[in-house]
Design a protein around this motif. Structure first.
Motif, PDB file in Angstrom:
ATOM      1  N   MET A  40       0.724  -1.099   0.114  1.00 50.57           N
ATOM      2  CA  MET A  40      -0.049  -0.135  -0.038  1.00 50.57           C
ATOM      3  C   MET A  40       0.817   1.318   0.184  1.00 50.57           C
ATOM      4  SD  MET A  40      -3.478   0.831   0.320  1.00 50.57           S
ATOM      5  CE  MET A  40      -4.221  -0.818   0.738  1.00 50.57           C
ATOM      6  N   SER A  41       0.573   2.097  -0.807  1.00 50.95           N
ATOM      7  CA  SER A  41       1.175   3.393  -0.892  1.00 50.95           C
ATOM      8  C   SER A  41       0.422   4.568  -0.440  1.00 50.95           C
ATOM      9  CB  SER A  41       1.658   3.598  -2.394  1.00 50.95           C
ATOM     10  OG  SER A  41       2.574   2.544  -2.665  1.00 50.95           O
ATOM     11  N   THR A  42       1.136   5.573  -0.136  1.00 49.93           N
ATOM     12  CA  THR A  42       0.306   7.047  -0.052  1.00 49.93           C
ATOM     13  C   THR A  42       0.855   8.040  -0.921  1.00 49.93           C
ATOM     14  OG1 THR A  42       0.479   6.450   2.566  1.00 49.93           O
ATOM     15  CG2 THR A  42      -0.013   8.773   1.926  1.00 49.93           C
ATOM     16  N   ALA A  43      -0.499   8.629  -1.364  1.00 51.06           N
ATOM     17  CA  ALA A  43      -0.220   9.812  -2.346  1.00 51.06           C
ATOM     18  C   ALA A  43      -0.983  11.043  -1.704  1.00 51.06           C
ATOM     19  CB  ALA A  43      -0.867   9.368  -3.849  1.00 51.06           C
ATOM     20  N   TRP A  44      -0.418  12.316  -1.790  1.00 49.09           N
ATOM     21  CA  TRP A  44      -0.915  13.427  -1.601  1.00 49.09           C
ATOM     22  C   TRP A  44      -1.326  14.154  -2.781  1.00 49.09           C
ATOM     23  CZ3 TRP A  44       3.136  10.795   0.605  1.00 49.09           C
ATOM     24  CH2 TRP A  44       2.819  10.751   2.014  1.00 49.09           C
ATOM     25  N   LEU A  45      -2.630  14.415  -3.080  1.00 49.25           N
ATOM     26  CA  LEU A  45      -3.249  14.895  -3.959  1.00 49.25           C
ATOM     27  C   LEU A  45      -3.639  16.550  -3.607  1.00 49.25           C
ATOM     28  CD1 LEU A  45      -5.534  11.940  -4.667  1.00 49.25           C
ATOM     29  CD2 LEU A  45      -3.358  12.249  -5.442  1.00 49.25           C
ATOM     30  N   GLY A  46      -3.584  17.301  -4.841  1.00 49.33           N
ATOM     31  CA  GLY A  46      -3.973  18.658  -4.727  1.00 49.33           C
ATOM     32  C   GLY A  46      -5.351  18.763  -5.628  1.00 49.33           C
ATOM     33  N   ILE A  69     -11.476  27.062  -5.197  1.00 55.42           N
ATOM     34  CA  ILE A  69     -11.500  26.530  -4.132  1.00 55.42           C
ATOM     35  C   ILE A  69     -10.161  25.422  -4.232  1.00 55.42           C
ATOM     36  CG2 ILE A  69     -12.601  24.857  -2.555  1.00 55.42           C
ATOM     37  CD1 ILE A  69     -15.144  26.367  -3.075  1.00 55.42           C
ATOM     38  N   ASN A  70      -9.238  25.271  -3.041  1.00 57.50           N
ATOM     39  CA  ASN A  70      -8.194  24.463  -3.182  1.00 57.50           C
ATOM     40  C   ASN A  70      -7.954  23.603  -1.667  1.00 57.50           C
ATOM     41  OD1 ASN A  70      -7.243  27.015  -4.801  1.00 57.50           O
ATOM     42  ND2 ASN A  70      -6.538  25.114  -5.660  1.00 57.50           N
ATOM     43  N   LEU A  71      -7.599  22.392  -2.040  1.00 59.60           N
ATOM     44  CA  LEU A  71      -7.325  21.533  -0.698  1.00 59.60           C
ATOM     45  C   LEU A  71      -6.351  20.551  -1.172  1.00 59.60           C
ATOM     46  CD1 LEU A  71      -9.896  18.742   0.361  1.00 59.60           C
ATOM     47  CD2 LEU A  71     -10.236  20.433  -1.732  1.00 59.60           C
ATOM     48  N   VAL A  72      -5.770  19.641  -0.048  1.00 63.66           N
ATOM     49  CA  VAL A  72      -4.938  18.729  -0.233  1.00 63.66           C
ATOM     50  C   VAL A  72      -5.530  17.476   0.232  1.00 63.66           C
ATOM     51  CG1 VAL A  72      -2.576  17.624   0.150  1.00 63.66           C
ATOM     52  CG2 VAL A  72      -2.811  20.025  -0.760  1.00 63.66           C
ATOM     53  N   ALA A  73      -5.387  16.290  -0.521  1.00 67.04           N
ATOM     54  CA  ALA A  73      -5.780  15.178   0.231  1.00 67.04           C
ATOM     55  C   ALA A  73      -4.750  13.984   0.386  1.00 67.04           C
ATOM     56  CB  ALA A  73      -6.994  14.260  -0.429  1.00 67.04           C
ATOM     57  N   SER A  74      -4.895  13.375   1.296  1.00 69.34           N
ATOM     58  CA  SER A  74      -3.789  11.859   1.396  1.00 69.34           C
ATOM     59  C   SER A  74      -4.834  10.674   1.229  1.00 69.34           C
ATOM     60  CB  SER A  74      -2.795  11.993   2.577  1.00 69.34           C
ATOM     61  OG  SER A  74      -3.907  11.891   3.903  1.00 69.34           O
ATOM     62  N   VAL A  75      -4.141   9.887   0.224  1.00 67.53           N
ATOM     63  CA  VAL A  75      -5.040   8.653   0.184  1.00 67.53           C
ATOM     64  C   VAL A  75      -4.229   7.583   0.255  1.00 67.53           C
ATOM     65  CG1 VAL A  75      -6.759   9.739  -1.225  1.00 67.53           C
ATOM     66  CG2 VAL A  75      -4.733   8.547  -2.213  1.00 67.53           C
ATOM     67  N   GLU A  76      -4.600   6.290   0.579  1.00 64.59           N
ATOM     68  CA  GLU A  76      -3.803   5.138   0.623  1.00 64.59           C
ATOM     69  C   GLU A  76      -4.372   4.260  -0.836  1.00 64.59           C
ATOM     70  OE1 GLU A  76      -3.668   2.438   4.015  1.00 64.59           O
ATOM     71  OE2 GLU A  76      -2.643   4.076   5.093  1.00 64.59           O
ATOM     72  N   THR A  77      -3.295   3.863  -1.499  1.00 59.66           N
ATOM     73  CA  THR A  77      -3.674   3.084  -2.891  1.00 59.66           C
ATOM     74  C   THR A  77      -2.710   2.031  -3.265  1.00 59.66           C
ATOM     75  OG1 THR A  77      -4.072   3.763  -5.147  1.00 59.66           O
ATOM     76  CG2 THR A  77      -2.485   4.996  -4.105  1.00 59.66           C
ATOM     77  N   THR A  78      -3.192   1.245  -3.886  1.00 57.04           N
ATOM     78  CA  THR A  78      -2.334  -0.037  -4.379  1.00 57.04           C
ATOM     79  C   THR A  78      -2.014   0.411  -5.934  1.00 57.04           C
ATOM     80  OG1 THR A  78      -4.471  -1.077  -5.003  1.00 57.04           O
ATOM     81  CG2 THR A  78      -3.366  -1.765  -3.014  1.00 57.04           C
ATOM     82  N   MET A  79      -2.661   1.500  -6.325  1.00 56.32           N
ATOM     83  CA  MET A  79      -2.273   1.900  -7.834  1.00 56.32           C
ATOM     84  C   MET A  79      -0.931   2.425  -7.872  1.00 56.32           C
ATOM     85  SD  MET A  79      -5.735   4.008  -8.908  1.00 56.32           S
ATOM     86  CE  MET A  79      -7.183   3.497  -8.412  1.00 56.32           C
ATOM     87  N   LYS A  80      -0.177   2.095  -8.844  1.00 58.44           N
ATOM     88  CA  LYS A  80       1.030   2.623  -9.304  1.00 58.44           C
ATOM     89  C   LYS A  80       0.710   4.161  -9.685  1.00 58.44           C
ATOM     90  CE  LYS A  80       3.341  -1.063  -8.412  1.00 58.44           C
ATOM     91  NZ  LYS A  80       3.675  -1.212  -6.953  1.00 58.44           N
TER      92      LYS A  80
END
Length: 160
Positions: free
Chosen positions: A1-7, A51-62
């Motif tokens: 599982m990886s973590t990605a931070w998304l804008g 409107i802006n924010l950042v999210a962090s998600v756990e994913t199995t996607m490359k």
């Protein structure tokens, strides 16, 4: 599982599209977390505020698979790709960071250069995960924000 931070950003039906983007991320990913939400002026063109924010998600996607997934999501909400880079956006979701990867390819740049360019990216990222290390700078997001000299006066915190 990886973590990605998304804008995430929107300036077209922004409230509605950001809420839809948040709902989509919550339904697709695990352990989703969100930063505070801000409004900011459009950059590089004359348009409505974003409107802006950042999210962090756990994913199995490359990373490239995640990029395509996010592009598909943007398209479902009316994203027009036949316009200049700086233009109105129904929904814009960018991969800012992905684990500690550093990727520079024609299709993908991680970490995203916008982290150092725009307060509407860096401030929410630093608030969401202040101890997160930037993989090339080896400084935390909080340290980068504190030393950035960015003017946050153009950001307005939203009760979202």
């Amino acid at each position: 599982m990886s973590t990605a931070w998304l804008g995430l950003g929107s300036n077209v039906s922004a409230d509605e599209n950001i809420r839809a983007g948040i709902t989509e991320l919550q339904s697709q990913f695990k352990n989703v977390a969100f930063s505070p939400v801000y409004t900011s002026a459009s950059v590089g063109f004359d348009g409505d505020d974003f409107i802006n924010l950042v999210a962090s998600v756990e994913t199995t996607m490359k990373p490239l698979e995640l990029r395509q997934n996010l592009r598909d999501l943007e398209d479902r909400y009316g994203r027009n790709r036949d316009v200049p880079k700086f233009s109105d956006r129904e929904l814009d979701i960018d991969i800012l960071l992905y684990d500690d990867l550093v990727v520079f390819s024609p299709l993908l740049q991680i970490p995203r250069a916008e982290i150092f360019k725009f307060p509407h990216v860096l401030k929410p990222l630093a608030e969401l995960d202040p101890e997160l290390l930037h993989p090339s700078e080896m400084r935390t997001m909080a340290e980068i924000w504190e030393s950035s000299g960015m003017d946050e006066s153009g950001l307005e915190l939203l009760a979202f």
